[in-house]
Write a protein that holds these residues in place. Sequence first.
Motif, PDB file in Angstrom:
ATOM      1  N   MET A   1       0.839  -1.182   0.000  1.00 61.59           N
ATOM      2  CA  MET A   1       0.000   0.000   0.000  1.00 61.59           C
ATOM      3  C   MET A   1       0.882   1.242   0.000  1.00 61.59           C
ATOM      4  O   MET A   1       1.864   1.310   0.721  1.00 61.59           O
ATOM      5  CB  MET A   1      -0.906  -0.023   1.225  1.00 61.59           C
ATOM      6  CG  MET A   1      -1.442   1.336   1.586  1.00 61.59           C
ATOM      7  SD  MET A   1      -3.104   1.389   2.172  1.00 61.59           S
ATOM      8  CE  MET A   1      -4.131   1.517   0.808  1.00 61.59           C
ATOM      9  N   MET A   2       0.492   2.211  -0.792  1.00 67.17           N
ATOM     10  CA  MET A   2       1.193   3.495  -0.836  1.00 67.17           C
ATOM     11  C   MET A   2       0.385   4.526  -0.044  1.00 67.17           C
ATOM     12  O   MET A   2      -0.854   4.514  -0.087  1.00 67.17           O
ATOM     13  CB  MET A   2       1.355   3.972  -2.281  1.00 67.17           C
ATOM     14  CG  MET A   2       2.258   3.084  -3.120  1.00 67.17           C
ATOM     15  SD  MET A   2       3.958   2.997  -2.507  1.00 67.17           S
ATOM     16  CE  MET A   2       4.573   4.594  -2.968  1.00 67.17           C
ATOM     17  N   TYR A   3       1.109   5.376   0.672  1.00 69.57           N
ATOM     18  CA  TYR A   3       0.485   6.456   1.430  1.00 69.57           C
ATOM     19  C   TYR A   3       1.007   7.792   0.926  1.00 69.57           C
ATOM     20  O   TYR A   3       2.156   7.907   0.494  1.00 69.57           O
ATOM     21  CB  TYR A   3       0.834   6.360   2.919  1.00 69.57           C
ATOM     22  CG  TYR A   3       0.251   5.173   3.637  1.00 69.57           C
ATOM     23  CD1 TYR A   3      -1.121   5.002   3.758  1.00 69.57           C
ATOM     24  CD2 TYR A   3       1.084   4.235   4.232  1.00 69.57           C
ATOM     25  CE1 TYR A   3      -1.648   3.918   4.442  1.00 69.57           C
ATOM     26  CE2 TYR A   3       0.564   3.147   4.916  1.00 69.57           C
ATOM     27  CZ  TYR A   3      -0.801   3.001   5.017  1.00 69.57           C
ATOM     28  OH  TYR A   3      -1.314   1.931   5.697  1.00 69.57           O
ATOM     29  N   HIS A   4       0.162   8.791   1.048  1.00 66.01           N
ATOM     30  CA  HIS A   4       0.569  10.180   0.838  1.00 66.01           C
ATOM     31  C   HIS A   4       0.634  10.765   2.241  1.00 66.01           C
ATOM     32  O   HIS A   4      -0.391  10.875   2.920  1.00 66.01           O
ATOM     33  CB  HIS A   4      -0.460  10.918  -0.016  1.00 66.01           C
ATOM     34  CG  HIS A   4      -0.613  10.313  -1.379  1.00 66.01           C
ATOM     35  ND1 HIS A   4       0.104  10.755  -2.463  1.00 66.01           N
ATOM     36  CD2 HIS A   4      -1.372   9.279  -1.812  1.00 66.01           C
ATOM     37  CE1 HIS A   4      -0.218  10.038  -3.518  1.00 66.01           C
ATOM     38  NE2 HIS A   4      -1.112   9.129  -3.148  1.00 66.01           N
ATOM     39  N   ILE A   5       1.842  11.088   2.702  1.00 69.18           N
ATOM     40  CA  ILE A   5       1.991  11.561   4.081  1.00 69.18           C
ATOM     41  C   ILE A   5       2.209  13.066   4.106  1.00 69.18           C
ATOM     42  O   ILE A   5       2.807  13.648   3.202  1.00 69.18           O
ATOM     43  CB  ILE A   5       3.138  10.846   4.823  1.00 69.18           C
ATOM     44  CG1 ILE A   5       4.492  11.148   4.178  1.00 69.18           C
ATOM     45  CG2 ILE A   5       2.889   9.360   4.915  1.00 69.18           C
ATOM     46  CD1 ILE A   5       5.654  10.821   5.083  1.00 69.18           C
ATOM     47  N   VAL A   6       1.689  13.673   5.159  1.00 67.24           N
ATOM     48  CA  VAL A   6       1.906  15.091   5.430  1.00 67.24           C
ATOM     49  C   VAL A   6       2.648  15.171   6.751  1.00 67.24           C
ATOM     50  O   VAL A   6       2.232  14.562   7.739  1.00 67.24           O
ATOM     51  CB  VAL A   6       0.581  15.876   5.507  1.00 67.24           C
ATOM     52  CG1 VAL A   6       0.849  17.347   5.808  1.00 67.24           C
ATOM     53  CG2 VAL A   6      -0.222  15.725   4.222  1.00 67.24           C
TER      54      VAL A   6
ATOM     55  N   GLN B   1       4.958  10.826  -1.023  1.00 64.48           N
ATOM     56  CA  GLN B   1       4.338   9.527  -1.236  1.00 64.48           C
ATOM     57  C   GLN B   1       5.350   8.449  -0.869  1.00 64.48           C
ATOM     58  O   GLN B   1       6.485   8.447  -1.370  1.00 64.48           O
ATOM     59  CB  GLN B   1       3.901   9.354  -2.689  1.00 64.48           C
ATOM     60  CG  GLN B   1       3.119   8.088  -2.907  1.00 64.48           C
ATOM     61  CD  GLN B   1       2.571   7.968  -4.317  1.00 64.48           C
ATOM     62  OE1 GLN B   1       2.874   8.765  -5.189  1.00 64.48           O
ATOM     63  NE2 GLN B   1       1.760   6.955  -4.536  1.00 64.48           N
ATOM     64  N   ILE B   2       4.938   7.545   0.043  1.00 67.17           N
ATOM     65  CA  ILE B   2       5.827   6.467   0.477  1.00 67.17           C
ATOM     66  C   ILE B   2       5.024   5.177   0.629  1.00 67.17           C
ATOM     67  O   ILE B   2       3.795   5.198   0.723  1.00 67.17           O
ATOM     68  CB  ILE B   2       6.558   6.795   1.804  1.00 67.17           C
ATOM     69  CG1 ILE B   2       5.581   6.941   2.960  1.00 67.17           C
ATOM     70  CG2 ILE B   2       7.430   8.036   1.666  1.00 67.17           C
ATOM     71  CD1 ILE B   2       6.248   7.086   4.324  1.00 67.17           C
ATOM     72  N   SER B   3       5.726   4.073   0.693  1.00 65.41           N
ATOM     73  CA  SER B   3       5.068   2.778   0.890  1.00 65.41           C
ATOM     74  C   SER B   3       4.746   2.580   2.375  1.00 65.41           C
ATOM     75  O   SER B   3       5.305   3.252   3.244  1.00 65.41           O
ATOM     76  CB  SER B   3       5.986   1.656   0.415  1.00 65.41           C
ATOM     77  OG  SER B   3       7.107   1.546   1.275  1.00 65.41           O
ATOM     78  N   GLY B   4       3.876   1.632   2.652  1.00 66.04           N
ATOM     79  CA  GLY B   4       3.565   1.286   4.035  1.00 66.04           C
ATOM     80  C   GLY B   4       4.789   0.802   4.783  1.00 66.04           C
ATOM     81  O   GLY B   4       4.963   1.073   5.975  1.00 66.04           O
TER      82      GLY B   4
END
Length: 189
Positions: free
Chosen positions: A1-6, A140-143
């Motif tokens: 799963m990819m996340y867009h983190i802030v 954007q990073i992976s889980g």
Amino acid sequence: MMYHIVKYSGQFGFIKPWTAVRDSETFSQQFLTPSIVEGIEKKLFPELLQEQGIKKIRRHRLNYQGIDIQQEKTWAKGGISLYRDKGIWKSNLGILNRGVMLNPVLFLAFETGEDAQKAVKQSICLCRNEDLLFPEYVEQISGTDFDEIEGFELHFTDDTTGFKVGYNRFDNASEMYGELKVYGLPVRQ
């Protein structure tokens, strides 16, 4: 799963533990409860105010540099009252010692870049509105890579697998439970 983190950061942060009522000394809780995450989400996405539950924030991670003891002046719940005791005027003023997080950093993970872009344009606070955290960037990073970010994260559970973390103000004061996960060294140098 990819996340867009802030990534959010600020100078101070205080999360009052649900067990602290009028303790004279209280240290900041180091994790976000489900209702805190839901409150942050409702601030970032006001269109969700009428909906119940966490819809957009998938994960979070909190770390900080240390705890600083600060004194806070408080009044009794009923407000200010003055009274005379043996010829001396007194009030119901109290001084509390609060252990406040120094330089907290919070990472919020979203599924979509659109949600992250909306979030990165806004400031948030953990609990007290004077403890602002400001956005720094979106990435954007992976889980798997998210698991490499150092900090505290409460995985929301039920009473069979977690410990009680308070009462949910968005869900008729229902009990909240979680399992605290510590990734790396959550207290930075």
